[in-house]
Motif scaffolding. Structure first.
Motif, PDB file in Angstrom:
ATOM      1  N   GLY A  33       0.822  -1.201   0.000  1.00  0.00           N
ATOM      2  CA  GLY A  33       0.000   0.000   0.000  1.00  0.00           C
ATOM      3  C   GLY A  33       0.856   1.250   0.000  1.00  0.00           C
ATOM      4  N   THR A  34       0.193   2.379  -0.134  1.00  0.00           N
ATOM      5  CA  THR A  34       0.924   3.649  -0.176  1.00  0.00           C
ATOM      6  C   THR A  34       0.946   4.359   1.176  1.00  0.00           C
ATOM      7  OG1 THR A  34      -1.075   4.788  -0.919  1.00  0.00           O
ATOM      8  CG2 THR A  34       0.448   4.008  -2.620  1.00  0.00           C
ATOM      9  N   LYS A  35       0.070   3.965   2.097  1.00  0.00           N
ATOM     10  CA  LYS A  35       0.040   4.603   3.416  1.00  0.00           C
ATOM     11  C   LYS A  35       1.169   4.050   4.284  1.00  0.00           C
ATOM     12  CE  LYS A  35      -3.001   5.922   7.126  1.00  0.00           C
ATOM     13  NZ  LYS A  35      -4.353   5.990   7.618  1.00  0.00           N
ATOM     14  N   THR A  36       1.808   4.921   5.042  1.00  0.00           N
ATOM     15  CA  THR A  36       2.897   4.524   5.936  1.00  0.00           C
ATOM     16  C   THR A  36       2.389   4.475   7.370  1.00  0.00           C
ATOM     17  OG1 THR A  36       4.523   5.547   4.482  1.00  0.00           O
ATOM     18  CG2 THR A  36       5.207   5.116   6.745  1.00  0.00           C
ATOM     19  N   PHE A  37       2.620   3.345   8.035  1.00  0.00           N
ATOM     20  CA  PHE A  37       2.252   3.175   9.437  1.00  0.00           C
ATOM     21  C   PHE A  37       3.522   3.171  10.276  1.00  0.00           C
ATOM     22  CE2 PHE A  37      -1.152   1.116   7.026  1.00  0.00           C
ATOM     23  CZ  PHE A  37      -2.260   1.758   7.567  1.00  0.00           C
ATOM     24  N   PRO A  38       3.496   3.776  11.459  1.00  0.00           N
ATOM     25  CA  PRO A  38       4.726   3.850  12.264  1.00  0.00           C
ATOM     26  C   PRO A  38       5.140   2.528  12.896  1.00  0.00           C
ATOM     27  CG  PRO A  38       2.903   4.872  13.431  1.00  0.00           C
ATOM     28  CD  PRO A  38       2.395   4.515  12.048  1.00  0.00           C
ATOM     29  N   THR A  39       4.210   1.568  13.037  1.00  0.00           N
ATOM     30  CA  THR A  39       4.554   0.341  13.771  1.00  0.00           C
ATOM     31  C   THR A  39       4.531  -0.935  12.946  1.00  0.00           C
ATOM     32  OG1 THR A  39       2.243   0.074  14.441  1.00  0.00           O
ATOM     33  CG2 THR A  39       3.697   1.301  15.941  1.00  0.00           C
ATOM     34  N   HIS A  40       4.058  -0.878  11.706  1.00  0.00           N
ATOM     35  CA  HIS A  40       4.008  -2.110  10.903  1.00  0.00           C
ATOM     36  C   HIS A  40       3.993  -1.784   9.415  1.00  0.00           C
ATOM     37  CE1 HIS A  40      -0.183  -0.927  11.626  1.00  0.00           C
ATOM     38  NE2 HIS A  40      -0.425  -1.427  10.435  1.00  0.00           N
ATOM     39  N   PRO A  41       4.439  -2.726   8.589  1.00  0.00           N
ATOM     40  CA  PRO A  41       4.455  -2.489   7.140  1.00  0.00           C
ATOM     41  C   PRO A  41       3.047  -2.566   6.556  1.00  0.00           C
ATOM     42  CG  PRO A  41       5.234  -4.695   7.622  1.00  0.00           C
ATOM     43  CD  PRO A  41       5.034  -4.006   8.950  1.00  0.00           C
ATOM     44  N   ASN A  42       2.847  -1.927   5.443  1.00  0.00           N
ATOM     45  CA  ASN A  42       1.564  -1.923   4.752  1.00  0.00           C
ATOM     46  C   ASN A  42       1.681  -2.841   3.530  1.00  0.00           C
ATOM     47  OD1 ASN A  42      -0.939  -1.339   3.750  1.00  0.00           O
ATOM     48  ND2 ASN A  42      -0.495   0.785   3.245  1.00  0.00           N
ATOM     49  N   VAL A  43       1.726  -4.146   3.784  1.00  0.00           N
ATOM     50  CA  VAL A  43       1.917  -5.124   2.720  1.00  0.00           C
ATOM     51  C   VAL A  43       0.903  -6.260   2.850  1.00  0.00           C
ATOM     52  CG1 VAL A  43       4.373  -4.647   2.417  1.00  0.00           C
ATOM     53  CG2 VAL A  43       3.658  -6.387   4.026  1.00  0.00           C
ATOM     54  N   LEU A  44       0.720  -6.972   1.759  1.00  0.00           N
ATOM     55  CA  LEU A  44      -0.203  -8.100   1.697  1.00  0.00           C
ATOM     56  C   LEU A  44       0.488  -9.247   0.979  1.00  0.00           C
ATOM     57  CD1 LEU A  44      -3.199  -9.223   1.822  1.00  0.00           C
ATOM     58  CD2 LEU A  44      -3.414  -8.306  -0.484  1.00  0.00           C
ATOM     59  N   ARG A  45       0.283 -10.457   1.477  1.00  0.00           N
ATOM     60  CA  ARG A  45       0.804 -11.656   0.787  1.00  0.00           C
ATOM     61  C   ARG A  45      -0.359 -12.620   0.630  1.00  0.00           C
ATOM     62  NH1 ARG A  45       5.049 -15.479   3.718  1.00  0.00           N
ATOM     63  NH2 ARG A  45       3.259 -15.625   5.105  1.00  0.00           N
ATOM     64  N   ILE A  46      -0.519 -13.135  -0.579  1.00  0.00           N
ATOM     65  CA  ILE A  46      -1.556 -14.117  -0.861  1.00  0.00           C
ATOM     66  C   ILE A  46      -0.892 -15.343  -1.457  1.00  0.00           C
ATOM     67  CG2 ILE A  46      -3.582 -14.642  -2.265  1.00  0.00           C
ATOM     68  CD1 ILE A  46      -4.354 -11.736  -2.077  1.00  0.00           C
ATOM     69  N   MET A  47      -1.300 -16.521  -0.963  1.00  0.00           N
ATOM     70  CA  MET A  47      -0.758 -17.768  -1.487  1.00  0.00           C
ATOM     71  C   MET A  47      -1.892 -18.597  -2.071  1.00  0.00           C
ATOM     72  SD  MET A  47       2.003 -18.799   1.407  1.00  0.00           S
ATOM     73  CE  MET A  47       1.006 -18.378   2.810  1.00  0.00           C
ATOM     74  N   LEU A  48      -1.661 -19.159  -3.232  1.00  0.00           N
ATOM     75  CA  LEU A  48      -2.629 -20.045  -3.884  1.00  0.00           C
ATOM     76  C   LEU A  48      -1.984 -21.411  -3.954  1.00  0.00           C
ATOM     77  CD1 LEU A  48      -5.272 -20.358  -5.493  1.00  0.00           C
ATOM     78  CD2 LEU A  48      -3.953 -19.789  -7.540  1.00  0.00           C
ATOM     79  N   GLY A  49      -2.714 -22.426  -3.464  1.00  0.00           N
ATOM     80  CA  GLY A  49      -2.114 -23.754  -3.440  1.00  0.00           C
ATOM     81  C   GLY A  49      -3.146 -24.852  -3.405  1.00  0.00           C
ATOM     82  N   GLU A  50      -2.654 -26.066  -3.349  1.00  0.00           N
ATOM     83  CA  GLU A  50      -3.483 -27.268  -3.304  1.00  0.00           C
ATOM     84  C   GLU A  50      -3.219 -27.996  -1.993  1.00  0.00           C
ATOM     85  OE1 GLU A  50      -3.060 -29.700  -6.827  1.00  0.00           O
ATOM     86  OE2 GLU A  50      -2.344 -27.948  -7.921  1.00  0.00           O
ATOM     87  N   GLY A  51      -4.292 -28.452  -1.352  1.00  0.00           N
ATOM     88  CA  GLY A  51      -4.158 -29.178  -0.086  1.00  0.00           C
ATOM     89  C   GLY A  51      -3.466 -30.519  -0.277  1.00  0.00           C
ATOM     90  N   ASN A  52      -2.772 -30.947   0.748  1.00  0.00           N
ATOM     91  CA  ASN A  52      -2.091 -32.245   0.712  1.00  0.00           C
ATOM     92  C   ASN A  52      -3.025 -33.339   1.191  1.00  0.00           C
ATOM     93  OD1 ASN A  52       0.299 -31.164  -0.208  1.00  0.00           O
ATOM     94  ND2 ASN A  52       1.120 -30.875   1.817  1.00  0.00           N
TER      95      ASN A  52
END
Length: 52
Positions: A33-52
């Motif tokens: 994201g473009t907003k800055t937070f003083p205590t944590h990053p403004n990021v997202l992670r998404i994972m696509l997968g298949e169950g075992n």
């Protein structure tokens, strides 16, 4: 913290929330994201997968 749009997307796509399940990961996507937070990053992670 999320936007109303982000919450709606999560509600639509996710049946439950918890630890990352045991799966074969096929794709990983990252976004920042473009907003800055003083205590944590403004990021997202998404994972696509298949169950075992």
């Amino acid at each position: 913290m999320t936007t109303p749009t982000g919450a709606a997307i999560i509600k639509t796509l996710v049946s439950r929330y918890g630890e990352i399940p045991n799966m074969k990961v096929n794709k990983i996507g990252y976004g920042a994201g473009t907003k800055t937070f003083p205590t944590h990053p403004n990021v997202l992670r998404i994972m696509l997968g298949e169950g075992n």
